[in-house]
Scaffold this motif. Structure first.
Motif, PDB file in Angstrom:
ATOM      1  N   GLY A  41     -39.842  19.347  31.571  1.00 42.83           N
ATOM      2  CA  GLY A  41     -39.095  18.100  31.678  1.00 42.83           C
ATOM      3  C   GLY A  41     -38.418  17.759  30.373  1.00 42.83           C
ATOM      4  N   VAL A  42     -37.595  16.719  30.424  1.00 38.04           N
ATOM      5  CA  VAL A  42     -36.818  16.339  29.248  1.00 38.04           C
ATOM      6  C   VAL A  42     -36.551  14.842  29.291  1.00 38.04           C
ATOM      7  CG1 VAL A  42     -34.645  16.858  30.432  1.00 38.04           C
ATOM      8  CG2 VAL A  42     -34.725  16.874  27.937  1.00 38.04           C
ATOM      9  N   ALA A  43     -36.471  14.244  28.104  1.00 43.56           N
ATOM     10  CA  ALA A  43     -36.037  12.858  27.947  1.00 43.56           C
ATOM     11  C   ALA A  43     -34.760  12.863  27.119  1.00 43.56           C
ATOM     12  CB  ALA A  43     -37.115  12.015  27.267  1.00 43.56           C
ATOM     13  N   ALA A  44     -33.799  12.011  27.480  1.00 43.25           N
ATOM     14  CA  ALA A  44     -32.520  11.932  26.760  1.00 43.25           C
ATOM     15  C   ALA A  44     -32.371  10.538  26.175  1.00 43.25           C
ATOM     16  CB  ALA A  44     -31.369  12.233  27.711  1.00 43.25           C
ATOM     17  N   VAL A  45     -32.226  10.471  24.868  1.00 45.24           N
ATOM     18  CA  VAL A  45     -31.970   9.203  24.191  1.00 45.24           C
ATOM     19  C   VAL A  45     -30.783   9.410  23.255  1.00 45.24           C
ATOM     20  CG1 VAL A  45     -34.339   8.363  24.364  1.00 45.24           C
ATOM     21  CG2 VAL A  45     -33.675   9.755  22.404  1.00 45.24           C
ATOM     22  N   GLU A  46     -30.331   8.365  22.623  1.00 48.33           N
ATOM     23  CA  GLU A  46     -29.126   8.449  21.797  1.00 48.33           C
ATOM     24  C   GLU A  46     -29.216   9.589  20.780  1.00 48.33           C
ATOM     25  OE1 GLU A  46     -25.522   7.941  21.151  1.00 48.33           O
ATOM     26  OE2 GLU A  46     -26.361   6.254  22.270  1.00 48.33           O
ATOM     27  N   GLY A  47     -28.356  10.596  20.953  1.00 52.62           N
ATOM     28  CA  GLY A  47     -28.257  11.694  20.000  1.00 52.62           C
ATOM     29  C   GLY A  47     -29.339  12.749  20.081  1.00 52.62           C
TER      30      GLY A  47
END
Length: 400
Positions: free
Chosen positions: A377-383
């Motif tokens: 899995g992956v989490a996407a946050v600013e940058g």
């Protein structure tokens, strides 16, 4: 200009600095204005952080903290929630629960598969061991539930894998297994049961989706349903679907997109504007697309799916017509992710294929991150991306 358009089209997406639950806010779309485009084993890695035990859940992020679950011990004797600093990867704290139900560790049974969830006050974690608990962001345990003791043991050949969802009031838990199954709402502050909906014995690993208008949508093992988030009352149901045991539903406007491993069961259900109206219609069915492990992504007017052999599909959101289909590097267990006008396919091998989200099948980058483990899995946050392997988190800064 493009970034502004992306933000307008993704009003329900996760805030740029947070990734609060499974698939962000249940749709795998990020509002970040910058996301990494290119990285490798030697370039673009901000940090790597080892974890106690092993897990298959995705990380969740609230501001500067990353939360992730594992299980530890040869019989999964311990259920672990860990907190890591987003900037440095430094371990901040972890707490261990004594597992309510143990099982031998194998590749065929889930291991900390349900993704935790976080809001501004607390972080919540559910485990296939039957443990459900809440903590402060600093690691103080606030309450704990033993669902095995309350409702009976989890049974089945491959364990439980459904992630939790959050409403303003409750933690939503789906337990579909070989025994008596149920959908459960637990008060976030007290840990007490708000409501429980009994379900037939039915095995599925998909996750409930909480919508902004007060519905809980569940696509699992032959049907897709919606429930009132306050009472648990069933609002509508569509049956006759095959193979929808792993992908979770995706809600986009008045459409619920259902993913399935079976051809002909990848479809869109059109739902009424009034949540209390039970009539639904089938807006479209895809004639060739399939989704095996990952859930559908709806982004910039298209639906993206990927099957177990690594064939990705792009469909028109309103008609279901195939815009393109193309083999990427390999199978994806993580769901495709949309952000910054791109679609990211995180393959379980560690390679990430980045494509333009304009319907052209234009490959923008292929990022190779060799690993003997799997990308879950992956989490996407600013940058940044935070990628989850079984026993490690990897933070990607890359280049935009």
């Amino acid at each position: 200009m493009l970034e502004c358009l992306v933000a307008v089209l993704c009003l329900a997406a996760a805030p740029a600095g947070n990734w609060p639950a499974f698939r962000g806010t249940g749709d795998s779309v990020s509002q970040a204005t910058t996301l990494p485009l290119k990285w490798s084993e030697t370039d673009g890695i901000a940090w790597r952080s080892g974890l106690t035990g092993y897990g298959q859940s995705s990380p969740v992020v609230w501001h500067n903290r990353v939360f992730v679950t594992t299980v530890d011990g040869p019989q999964k004797e311990r259920a672990v929630l860990a907190c890591v600093d987003l900037a440095s990867g430094e371990a901040l704290w972890q707490d261990e629960l004594k597992s309510a139900q143990t099982a031998e560790v194998t590749d065929y049974i889930s291991r900390a598969a349900p993704t935790p969830a976080v809001d501004g006050k607390r972080v919540y974690a559910f485990f296939e061991t039957g443990n459900l608990a809440a903590w402060t962001h600093d690691g103080e345990r606030l309450w704990e539930r033993n669902l095995i003791e309350d409702y009976g043991p989890f049974t089945g050949n491959h364990g439980v894998g459904s992630s939790i969802a959050l409403t303003d009031r409750a933690v939503i838990v789906l337990v579909d297994h070989s025994g008596p199954s149920y959908l459960l709402a637990i008060d976030k502050a007290s840990g007490e049961t708000v409501w429980k909906v009994d379900r037939p014995d039915t095995v599925a690993w998909s996750s409930p989706i909480a919508t902004d208008d007060g519905r809980i949508v569940v696509s699992a093992n032959g049907r897709c349903e919606a429930f009132d988030a306050e009472s648990g009352k069933q609002l509508w149901k569509r049956a006759g679907i095959e193979g929808n045991t792993v992908p979770s539903a995706t809600v986009s406007g008045d459409l619920v997109i259902v993913g399935s491993k079976e051809v002909g069961s990848n479809l869109a259900i059109r739902i009424p504007a009034d949540p209390q109206v039970p009539e639904t219609t089938i807006a479209w069915k895809s004639s060739d697309a399939t989704a095996t492990f990952s859930s559908p992504l709806v982004y910039n007017g298209h639906v993206y799916l990927v099957n177990r052999t690594g064939v990705a599909f792009c469909l028109n959101e309103q008609t279901g017509e195939t815009v393109w289909k193309q083999r990427i590097g390999g199978s994806c267990w993580a769901s495709p992710l949309g952000g910054c006008g791109r679609v990211y396919f995180f393959e379980k091998s560690g390679t990430t294929t980045v494509m333009s989200a304009d319907g052209t099948a234009n490959v923008l980058a292929e990022n190779v991150l060799p690993t003997e483990d799997r990308v879950y899995g992956v989490a996407a946050v600013e940058g940044r991306f935070v990628i989850r392997l079984g026993s490690e988190l990897i933070c990607i800064e890359g280049t935009d």
